[in-house]
Design an enzyme around this catalytic site. Structure first.
Site, short mmCIF file in Angstrom:
data_model
loop_
_atom_site.label_atom_id
_atom_site.label_comp_id
_atom_site.label_asym_id
_atom_site.label_seq_id
_atom_site.Cartn_x
_atom_site.Cartn_y
_atom_site.Cartn_z
N GLU A 116 0.82 -1.32 -0.15
CA GLU A 116 0.03 0.09 0.13
C GLU A 116 0.85 1.25 0.06
OE1 GLU A 116 -3.11 -0.06 -0.70
OE2 GLU A 116 -3.21 -2.36 -0.42
N ASP A 165 -4.70 -4.88 -9.24
CA ASP A 165 -3.65 -3.75 -9.73
C ASP A 165 -3.15 -3.82 -11.32
OD1 ASP A 165 -4.02 -2.38 -7.36
OD2 ASP A 165 -1.88 -3.25 -6.69
ZN ZN Z 1 -2.50 -2.52 -4.90
#
Ligand code: ZN
Ligand code: ADP
Ligand code: MG
Length: 604
Positions: free
Chosen positions: A422, A498
């Protein structure tokens, strides 16, 4: 509930029993004490002058005759079946027998023939209706089962809720309105009709709704979404109508529908035999929501942990237009929740709530309440006078073991990976120009898929994005994966989402926006049409050659690779900052945007 059922079944049992007894008695009384004889025997007796008197009925003949008994000749009652015999009357006269006719008792007969079965049927009917319908009036199926909690029974207040401060703040406004509706309506203000509490199970949604009622001191109608849905079509809709009608009488008040998803699932999702009943109920709810006026002081609250499956119609403005997120608590919130629940138990001096909060990442309010309870039980079993830290720790271990099975709690290594991942996103976002500002970084799991999250919120609505902005976004998306690569020898599966998003951006750049020099200003894909408008369904035949297709793939790969290299460069430079801030994030679990900026500039 069960008791009333039993009470009701008894008199009916007695009724049936009484009927049986009456029947038996009746047949006992009417048991013929007459001697049955054949018609021929009767004629013989008549010929021998032994018949004394006779009563002729439609189907039988009764009377008295001299017959052989225990003590010689005796006058006995006899009965015989009547046979078609034109001679009978003449014979009787000849032998001087007195005779009379008799009509059968038709009233009694018809009584037995008609009324008795009718009574039985009615009895059985009532019996079953009482079993099906609840309560003595079985017309009550359409009444809503909502429980009303009277004002004085609502002792939950906002003080009983912790760790969900944002939600609490938002709900205070609702309380303000319920306490004093006039103040708001005088100014022409409009309150939300529906407040939807959204969040994982056990975070305190139901508790918050009760607190709103407790603080505003108004009646609280509480019902679970599943209680609307019944076997009979139309019952649910009738219940919704009834609920709103009752609530209007009691206004100002709160209607709280718990587990709204049971009722409000998107219509038409189920292709095999749609659920008519649920659909009707949902439609009725929408109709009622449109119909009622918040000025009257009825506020509809609902809770769900699966907002994504709700029917979009429910979320439209004018319905559940205010969404309140009731999320998992962070470390400070957990400490506060533990303190609230520990109020009711005796504590030893060594209990350290801050330390306990640190040991319980991923726990929700219900888990924490459970910790205190378990610890108290443990202490009692051990004969302790107060709950010590040791019991608390043991209780946590037990609950962690249970939660790990449900994959709701991450182990240490997983937490480290998520923290670096993160922060990778966040640091890249801070480094590239024009990226959306980072609002917060969190390693508190959220939802099912996301183990942590980096919240970036655009400062303004955007309709157009430039090529460099898209590339910056791509780079940020890959930052998480890169941070993992730089820190750990291996990469995890956490970056899957992602990568999907990054590839989508790159593909759009090449195929739709003409942003690739190699492919030129050609749009290879039109705006996707809805499925039903496509001429040939399911065939997404490309309008270009296989060669072009291969070139497109190469371009997509190149764009993603370049972004990856760029993210790698940025994070390699900032590796020290990454390590430092990751430690802080592991401790605090959440870092707000401003603080992150400060930490980064300090560490850099
Ligand atoms: Zn991520
Ligand atoms: P939800 O409706 O979100 O599934 P509940 O409100 O039913 O969760 O919570 C269950 C119990 O857990 C509550 O009765 C309370 O004891 C405890 N609890 C949950 N969240 C909190 C919180 N934020 N603060 C204090 N106690 C909480
Ligand atoms: Mg609940």
């Amino acid at each position: 509930m069960k008791q009333t059922k039993k009470k009701l079944r008894f008199p009916i049992g007695y009724l049936l029993l009484a009927l049986c007894v009456a029947f038996l008695l009746n047949s006992l009384i009417t048991i013929p004490r007459e001697i049955k004889i054949d018609y021929s025997e009767f004629k013989d007796l008549l010929a021998e002058d032994r018949i004394k008197e006779v009563t002729i009925e439609k189907e039988r003949i009764t009377g008295k005759a001299l017959m052989a008994g225990d003590k010689g000749e005796e006058e006995k009652a006899f009965v015989t079946i009547r046979v078609e015999d034109p001679q009978l009357i003449a014979d009787l006269r000849q032998h001087g027998v007195t005779f009379s006719g008799k009509r059968e008792n038709t009233l009694l007969n018809s009584l037995i023939a008609w009324v008795l079965p009718l009574l039985l049927i009615v009895g059985i009917w009532i019996f079953f209706m009482r079993r099906v319908g609840r309560g003595p009036e079985f017309m009550s199926v359409g009444r809503s089962k909502a429980k009303i909690l009277p004002e004085d029974q609502l002792d939950v207040t906002f003080d009983d809720v912790a760790g969900v401060d944002e939600a609490t703040e938002e709900l205070k406004e609702v309380v303000e309105f319920l306490r004093n509706p006039k103040k708001f309506t005088q100014l022409g203000g409009k309150l939300p009709k529906g407040v939807l509490l959204v969040g994982p199970p056990g975070c305190g949604k139901t508790l918050l709704a009760k607190a709103v009622a407790g603080e505003s001191k108004v009646p609280f109608f509480s019902i679970s979404g599943s209680e609307f849905v019944e076997m009979f079509v139309g019952v649910g809709a009738a219940r919704v109508r009834d609920l709103f009608a009752r609530a209007l009488e009691k206004a100002p008040c709160i209607i709280f529908v718990d587990e709204l998803d049971a009722l409000g699932k998107a219509r038409g999702i189920n292709p095999v035999g749609g659920h008519d009943e649920r659909e009707q109920t949902l439609n009725q709810l929408l109709v009622e929501m449109d119909g009622f006026d918040t000025k009257k002081g009825v506020i509809l609250m609902a809770a769900t942990n699966r907002p994504e499956i709700l029917d979009p119609a429910l979320l439209r403005p004018g319905r559940f237009d205010r969404h309140v997120l009731v999320d998992r608590p962070d470390i400070k919130g957990r400490q506060a929740i533990l303190e609230i629940h520990a109020k009711e138990v005796k504590l030893a001096k060594d209990v350290d709530f801050a330390a306990l909060a640190g040991m319980t990442p991923g726990f929700v309010g219900a888990d924490l309440a459970n910790v205190i309870n378990e610890a108290a039980l443990l202490a009692a079993r051990r004969g302790e006078k107060a709950v010590r830290m040791a019991e608390m720790e043991e209780a946590i271990e037990r609950i962690v073991a249970g939660l790990e099975k449900k994959t709701r709690v991450m182990n240490k290594q997983e937490r480290r990976i998520v923290a670096y991942h993160e922060l990778g996103h966040a640091l890249v976002a801070l480094s590239v120009p024009n990226a959306d500002p980072v609002q917060k970084v969190s390693i508190i799991p959220r939802g099912i898929a996301a183990l942590g999250y980096t919240l970036q919120r655009p400062t303004e609505d955007r309709y157009l994005m430039t090529k460099s902005e898209l590339i910056n976004r791509l780079t940020t998306l890959l930052g998480g994966r890169v941070a993992e690569e730089l820190t750990f020898d291996e990469v995890s599966t956490g970056a899957q989402n992602d990568l999907v998003k990054a590839t989508d951006i790159a593909r759009s750049m090449v195929k739709e926006y003409g942003m690739s020099e190699a492919m030129g200003l050609v749009a290879f894909e039109r705006n996707r049409q809805p499925l039903y408008l496509q001429t040939a369904p399911f065939s997404s035949s490309p309008e270009y050659s296989e060669e072009t297709s291969r070139a497109i793939d190469a371009e997509i790969k190149r764009i993603v690779d370049e972004a990856h290299q760029r993210a790698r460069k940025i994070l390699t430079k900032k590796k020290k900052v990454l390590d430092k801030v990751a430690q802080i994030l592991l401790e605090k679990e959440v870092i707000q945007g401003d603080e992150l900026k400060r930490l980064v500039s300090e560490a850099g």
